[in-house]
Structure formats: C-alpha cells, structure tokens
Scaffold this active site. Structure first.
Site, mmCIF file in Angstrom:
data_model
loop_
_atom_site.group_PDB
_atom_site.id
_atom_site.type_symbol
_atom_site.label_atom_id
_atom_site.label_comp_id
_atom_site.label_asym_id
_atom_site.label_seq_id
_atom_site.Cartn_x
_atom_site.Cartn_y
_atom_site.Cartn_z
ATOM 1 C CG HIS A 185 -1.870 1.139 1.251
ATOM 2 N ND1 HIS A 185 -2.849 1.290 0.295
ATOM 3 C CD2 HIS A 185 -1.989 2.193 2.096
ATOM 4 C CE1 HIS A 185 -3.544 2.389 0.550
ATOM 5 N NE2 HIS A 185 -3.034 2.959 1.642
ATOM 6 C CG HIS A 200 -3.893 6.390 2.485
ATOM 7 N ND1 HIS A 200 -4.478 5.162 2.611
ATOM 8 C CD2 HIS A 200 -4.286 7.097 3.572
ATOM 9 C CE1 HIS A 200 -5.185 5.110 3.725
ATOM 10 N NE2 HIS A 200 -5.080 6.276 4.326
ATOM 11 C CB CYS A 243 -2.732 3.245 -3.067
ATOM 12 S SG CYS A 243 -1.906 1.645 -2.981
#
Length: 159
Positions: free
Chosen positions: A23, A35, A113
């Site tokens: 991530h 994010h 992301c």
C-alpha cells in the site's frame, strides 16, 4: 518499520508492506499521510485487506501514518526520483490536501494507491507493482509458449 535513522520529509512516498501487496501513501508532515483507500478498508482506511483490490471506487484520506501502517513494515520509497524530477514540495502537498475527501475511480491495474501518490509527487502516474507483475506475466506466457512448442515438436519428432 522504517529505520529510526530515516527521517520522513513532506512529499516522501511511503511504501507499506501488506500481506501479498504494498500500500502506498504520501507523507505530508506532522505524522500524517494522504492515501487512496478503497471502501473495503473502511472505517479504518489503513486496515490491511487484500480484497480491497476488487473495489471499483476509493476515497482520498488523510490519516496518521501509524494508523495506516498498523504494525506493518514500511519504508520511504522515492525510487522514481532517478527517472523523474519531483514537483516542488508545496505543489505536492497542496495538490494532495485538495484531494482529501474526494471519491475516485479505483483499478488495481490503472488507478491504484501507487498510481495516485506517484502522480502527486511527479505529475506522472506509475505503478512498479503492476509493471513488475505484467512483466512477469508476459515472461510466463512466453515461457509457456516456448516450452509448449518444444514439447509439441519433441513429440512430433519422436513418434
């Protein structure tokens, strides 16, 4: 975790190591990151959830780094600095903060992301995770064709 000697600077890209994937977040200072979080990671957007890759929408969140990391290892990863010049820090942070709360289309291959944070830092959307997986997938397909062809030719020659 990041090295205790590694100082986080606003504009740094943070790579967080989840089970099976990474991530990504953008460090904005004072312990906070911005994010792109798929809805399956709500209500705590940092919660590790591999099923999040199936979501088609996401929301931009600003949260404490420690809440997003939730005990996973992470590091600063500005490796694309070798290919692209980062935008001015004020532009990166301002652009990121303007996006907080926005819902965005999410795609594991085209709009994830990592694409999100690299677009903020460099003005270019990149995802080395996807590029690496695609490269490996293409290699496996080519290898399969070569091996399959070799097997078929071998069977033909030795009949």
């Amino acid at each position: 975790m990041a090295s205790p000697h590694q100082e986080l600077k606003p504009g740094d890209l943070i790579e967080i190591f989840r089970l099976g994937y990474q991530h990504w977040a953008l460090y904005v200072g004072d312990g906070y990151v911005i994010h792109l979080a798929p809805p399956s990671e709500y209500p705590r957007a940092g919660s590790p959830n591999a099923l999040s890759v199936l979501d088609r929408n996401a929301v931009v969140k600003q949260e404490r780094l420690e809440d997003v990391v939730e005990g996973c290892n992470y590091r600063v990863n500005n490796s694309l600095d070798r290919e692209y010049r980062p935008l001015p820090i004020q532009v990166i942070i301002s652009s990121a903060k303007k996006k907080v709360g926005q819902k965005m289309e999410y795609s594991i291959v085209r709009r994830n992301c990592e694409h999100f944070v690299t677009k903020l830092r460099y003005g270019k959307s990149r995802c080395k995770q996807v590029e690496s997986t695609v490269d490996k997938g293409v290699l496996m397909i080519i290898l399969g064709i070569v091996l399959g062809s070799s097997f078929a030719i071998g069977r033909y020659l030795y009949q």
